[in-house]
Design a protein around this motif. Structure first.
Motif, PDB file in Angstrom:
ATOM      1  N   VAL A 250      28.340   5.569  -7.580  1.00 43.55           N
ATOM      2  CA  VAL A 250      28.161   6.675  -6.541  1.00 43.55           C
ATOM      3  C   VAL A 250      27.303   7.971  -7.161  1.00 43.55           C
ATOM      4  CG1 VAL A 250      29.469   8.065  -4.887  1.00 43.55           C
ATOM      5  CG2 VAL A 250      30.065   5.600  -5.183  1.00 43.55           C
ATOM      6  N   ILE A 251      26.604   8.517  -6.385  1.00 43.77           N
ATOM      7  CA  ILE A 251      25.967   9.807  -6.806  1.00 43.77           C
ATOM      8  C   ILE A 251      26.882  10.978  -5.961  1.00 43.77           C
ATOM      9  CG2 ILE A 251      24.274  11.395  -6.639  1.00 43.77           C
ATOM     10  CD1 ILE A 251      22.438   8.948  -7.591  1.00 43.77           C
ATOM     11  N   VAL A 252      27.342  11.859  -6.506  1.00 43.86           N
ATOM     12  CA  VAL A 252      28.071  13.043  -6.041  1.00 43.86           C
ATOM     13  C   VAL A 252      26.980  14.450  -6.008  1.00 43.86           C
ATOM     14  CG1 VAL A 252      30.019  14.276  -5.807  1.00 43.86           C
ATOM     15  CG2 VAL A 252      30.289  12.021  -6.421  1.00 43.86           C
ATOM     16  N   GLU A 264      37.644  12.570  -8.624  1.00 43.95           N
ATOM     17  CA  GLU A 264      39.128  12.239  -8.907  1.00 43.95           C
ATOM     18  C   GLU A 264      39.670  10.879  -8.097  1.00 43.95           C
ATOM     19  OE1 GLU A 264      41.756  15.715  -8.361  1.00 43.95           O
ATOM     20  OE2 GLU A 264      40.809  16.905  -9.925  1.00 43.95           O
ATOM     21  N   LEU A 265      39.330  10.831  -6.613  1.00 45.88           N
ATOM     22  CA  LEU A 265      39.518   9.685  -5.992  1.00 45.88           C
ATOM     23  C   LEU A 265      38.621   8.568  -6.484  1.00 45.88           C
ATOM     24  CD1 LEU A 265      39.626  11.206  -2.529  1.00 45.88           C
ATOM     25  CD2 LEU A 265      41.750  10.294  -3.836  1.00 45.88           C
ATOM     26  N   LEU A 266      37.343   8.636  -6.823  1.00 47.41           N
ATOM     27  CA  LEU A 266      36.799   7.681  -7.429  1.00 47.41           C
ATOM     28  C   LEU A 266      37.190   7.221  -8.798  1.00 47.41           C
ATOM     29  CD1 LEU A 266      33.209   9.025  -6.460  1.00 47.41           C
ATOM     30  CD2 LEU A 266      34.395   7.008  -5.383  1.00 47.41           C
ATOM     31  N   LEU A 270      38.743   3.600 -10.325  1.00 48.65           N
ATOM     32  CA  LEU A 270      37.771   3.178 -11.407  1.00 48.65           C
ATOM     33  C   LEU A 270      36.372   2.769 -11.004  1.00 48.65           C
ATOM     34  CD1 LEU A 270      40.009   0.467 -13.438  1.00 48.65           C
ATOM     35  CD2 LEU A 270      39.596   2.957 -13.878  1.00 48.65           C
ATOM     36  N   ILE A 271      36.103   3.699  -9.958  1.00 52.09           N
ATOM     37  CA  ILE A 271      34.423   3.392  -9.397  1.00 52.09           C
ATOM     38  C   ILE A 271      33.635   4.460 -10.256  1.00 52.09           C
ATOM     39  CG2 ILE A 271      33.121   3.655  -7.398  1.00 52.09           C
ATOM     40  CD1 ILE A 271      35.350   3.262  -5.699  1.00 52.09           C
ATOM     41  N   ARG A 272      32.436   3.871 -10.826  1.00 53.69           N
ATOM     42  CA  ARG A 272      31.634   4.807 -11.538  1.00 53.69           C
ATOM     43  C   ARG A 272      30.969   5.721 -10.687  1.00 53.69           C
ATOM     44  NH1 ARG A 272      28.503   0.527 -15.074  1.00 53.69           N
ATOM     45  NH2 ARG A 272      28.467  -0.713 -13.124  1.00 53.69           N
ATOM     46  N   TYR A 273      30.567   6.815 -11.224  1.00 49.12           N
ATOM     47  CA  TYR A 273      29.678   7.914 -10.264  1.00 49.12           C
ATOM     48  C   TYR A 273      28.848   8.787 -11.459  1.00 49.12           C
ATOM     49  CZ  TYR A 273      33.274  11.098 -11.900  1.00 49.12           C
ATOM     50  OH  TYR A 273      34.195  12.132 -12.771  1.00 49.12           O
ATOM     51  N   LYS A 274      27.960   9.426 -10.767  1.00 54.64           N
ATOM     52  CA  LYS A 274      27.376  10.551 -11.504  1.00 54.64           C
ATOM     53  C   LYS A 274      27.195  11.670 -10.493  1.00 54.64           C
ATOM     54  CE  LYS A 274      23.833   7.789 -14.101  1.00 54.64           C
ATOM     55  NZ  LYS A 274      22.301   7.449 -14.032  1.00 54.64           N
ATOM     56  N   GLU A 310      18.104   4.805  -6.326  1.00 54.45           N
ATOM     57  CA  GLU A 310      17.836   3.548  -5.503  1.00 54.45           C
ATOM     58  C   GLU A 310      18.546   2.572  -5.815  1.00 54.45           C
ATOM     59  OE1 GLU A 310      15.568   3.854  -9.441  1.00 54.45           O
ATOM     60  OE2 GLU A 310      15.976   5.300  -7.717  1.00 54.45           O
ATOM     61  N   LYS A 311      19.315   2.565  -7.049  1.00 48.81           N
ATOM     62  CA  LYS A 311      20.406   1.690  -7.645  1.00 48.81           C
ATOM     63  C   LYS A 311      21.894   1.817  -7.014  1.00 48.81           C
ATOM     64  CE  LYS A 311      17.585   0.365 -11.321  1.00 48.81           C
ATOM     65  NZ  LYS A 311      17.307   0.427 -12.995  1.00 48.81           N
ATOM     66  N   CYS A 312      21.925   3.153  -6.564  1.00 44.19           N
ATOM     67  CA  CYS A 312      23.559   3.415  -6.475  1.00 44.19           C
ATOM     68  C   CYS A 312      23.953   2.862  -4.907  1.00 44.19           C
ATOM     69  CB  CYS A 312      23.627   5.012  -6.438  1.00 44.19           C
ATOM     70  SG  CYS A 312      23.139   5.769  -4.820  1.00 44.19           S
ATOM     71  N   LYS A 313      25.161   3.007  -4.830  1.00 41.14           N
ATOM     72  CA  LYS A 313      25.788   2.423  -3.652  1.00 41.14           C
ATOM     73  C   LYS A 313      25.936   3.393  -2.537  1.00 41.14           C
ATOM     74  CE  LYS A 313      29.632  -0.307  -1.866  1.00 41.14           C
ATOM     75  NZ  LYS A 313      30.962  -1.406  -2.237  1.00 41.14           N
ATOM     76  N   ALA A 314      26.215   4.498  -2.742  1.00 39.12           N
ATOM     77  CA  ALA A 314      26.128   5.666  -1.704  1.00 39.12           C
ATOM     78  C   ALA A 314      26.214   7.047  -2.425  1.00 39.12           C
ATOM     79  CB  ALA A 314      27.666   5.747  -1.373  1.00 39.12           C
TER      80      ALA A 314
END
Length: 434
Positions: A250-252, A264-266, A270-274, A310-314
């Motif tokens: 996920v991109i934040v 913090e919720l991600l 254990l959901i990866r994010y940038k 383009e590769k992220c989920k949300a």
């Protein structure tokens, strides 16, 4: 190569002794240059960019980038090395900073312009009459270059555990000469190592090999498919094709109060994010905690593209600037129509604009805060919790985002309830104890 080329020319024809001496001098100067540049980058680059980032000025940011490249090139040239090497090392240093995504976005116009000028210049140096006059040597050199690079890359791929078909396809895609060869050839000619005619011939070979890239890529795809079709795979191993985990992040956009809560919720799941933010202090504090937070303007498509949008989920947009939020959502929904975009809204007007822009889900934070306050008041007046929940859900539906809570309740209802366990008798309990 950039270090050795000028020193090899300086050594002249002194034989192996002069060659060894030139290599030793090159190694010493290279180590000295690297030490000075790396130390300067660690001590000066980060504080400088931190200071410039506080100004929120893209012009100052670009000027700092260009100054870094020019200063590093001047330093390497002063040490007797190539200024091209300095520019290369400056790029490496900039790529290692937490500001790299913003740097890539800011230099995008310069990169396209200068790269175009570079290849136009190279194209003007290609002599087609020379190619026709030396058609045999040219074809032999191109064939040898393609065969050698394809063989080496294929062997390396197999050595690292990839299938032969996938390695062979990669070898064909990367078999052409690189644009860095033009830099080396020009440097060698300038110091007298290459004759002008030989340099033109080598540039011609590299240029024609690069022009063959689309043909080689198509050929590699066809051959790899035929090789793997008998094993039930198409072009690669199943483990290579399974990229769901690699793209499930996920991109934040924005790492303020709301963005930190989302991250913090991600993290809890254990959901990866940038995450991206324009506050240097906020980014530095997050990096010290080991969080994947980067300095960058998340409203700019170039920054998100460099982060792999383009590769992220949300994408979660938590910016507190309504115009910037709207621009970001419009750009994302236009360029990536299948991407899920979650965004916060300050009021009903912004919510309507974001909905028209293509956001997947919009949470009006002021309205949600008022609902929580009202819920607390109703519970304090002994209103049944079920009735309070119905009132809150009805208000959410009127605002157009109640479907999020409906889907959550639906998932909870679909989860099977645990079957009741039989209560053991006294005799069974005695048996268990024994």
């Amino acid at each position: 190569m950039m270090v050795l080329t000028p020193l090899l020319a300086a050594s002249g024809g002194g034989g192996s002794t002069m060659l060894i001496r030139a290599i030793s001098v090159a190694a010493g100067k290279g180590v000295l240059a690297l030490a000075v540049i790396v130390a300067s980058g660690k001590l000066l680059l980060e504080p400088t960019f931190k200071f410039v980032a506080k100004s929120r000025s893209s012009e100052a940011f670009v000027a700092t980038i260009l100054f870094t490249v020019i200063a590093t090139s001047t330093l390497t040239e002063g040490l007797g090395l190539s200024d091209t090497l300095g520019a290369f090392l400056a790029g490496v240093m900039l790529a290692e900073t937490k500001y790299r995504h913003q740097v890539e976005a800011d230099i995008q116009p310069f990169r396209g312009l200068l790269l175009g000028l570079f290849f136009i210049t190279v194209g003007f140096t290609i002599d087609l009459r020379l190619a026709l006059a030396n058609i045999g040597p040219v074809l032999s050199l191109i064939g040898g270059l393609l065969a050698l690079k394809t063989g080496v890359i294929t062997a390396v791929g197999v050595l690292f555990g990839r299938s032969f078909a996938s390695s062979f396809r990669t070898g064909l895609i990367l078999a052409q000469g690189g644009e860095f060869a033009f830099v080396i050839f020009a440097l060698a000619q300038s110091v007298g190592l290459l004759a002008p005619d030989l340099r033109q011939l080598l540039v011609l070979v590299v240029g024609l090999s690069m022009a063959m890239t689309p043909v080689l890529a198509a050929l590699g795809r066809v051959l790899a498919t035929k090789m793997e079709s008998g094993r039930g795979l198409i072009g690669a191993r199943q483990s290579d094709l399974d990229t769901a985990d690699a793209t499930n992040f996920v991109i934040v956009a924005g790492f303020g109060r709301v963005g930190q809560s989302v991250c913090e919720l991600l993290d809890s799941q254990l959901i990866r994010y940038k995450a991206f933010d324009l506050s240097p202090q906020r980014v530095i504090e997050a990096r010290r905690r080991g969080l994947p937070v980067f300095f960058g303007d998340a409203c700019r498509a170039e920054v998100l593209r460099s982060a792999g949008v383009e590769k992220c989920k949300a994408v979660v947009v938590t910016l507190d600037d309504p115009p910037a939020t709207l621009r970001s959502v419009q750009s994302l929904s236009r360029d990536y129509p299948n991407l899920q975009i979650f965004v916060r809204a300050a009021d009903a007007k912004q919510q309507m604009l974001l909905q028209m822009a293509g956001a997947t889900a919009i949470i009006p934070e002021l309205f949600e805060t008022s609902l929580l306050l009202g819920r607390a008041v109703l519970l304090a007046y002994d209103t049944p919790p079920e009735e309070v929940a119905l009132i809150i859900d009805e208000q959410r539906r009127e605002q157009g985002y109640g479907y999020l809570h409906d889907e959550e309740e639906k998932r909870e209802e679909e989860e099977p309830e645990p079957e009741p366990q039989p209560i053991p008798t006294a005799k069974e309990k005695t048996t268990e104890v024994r």
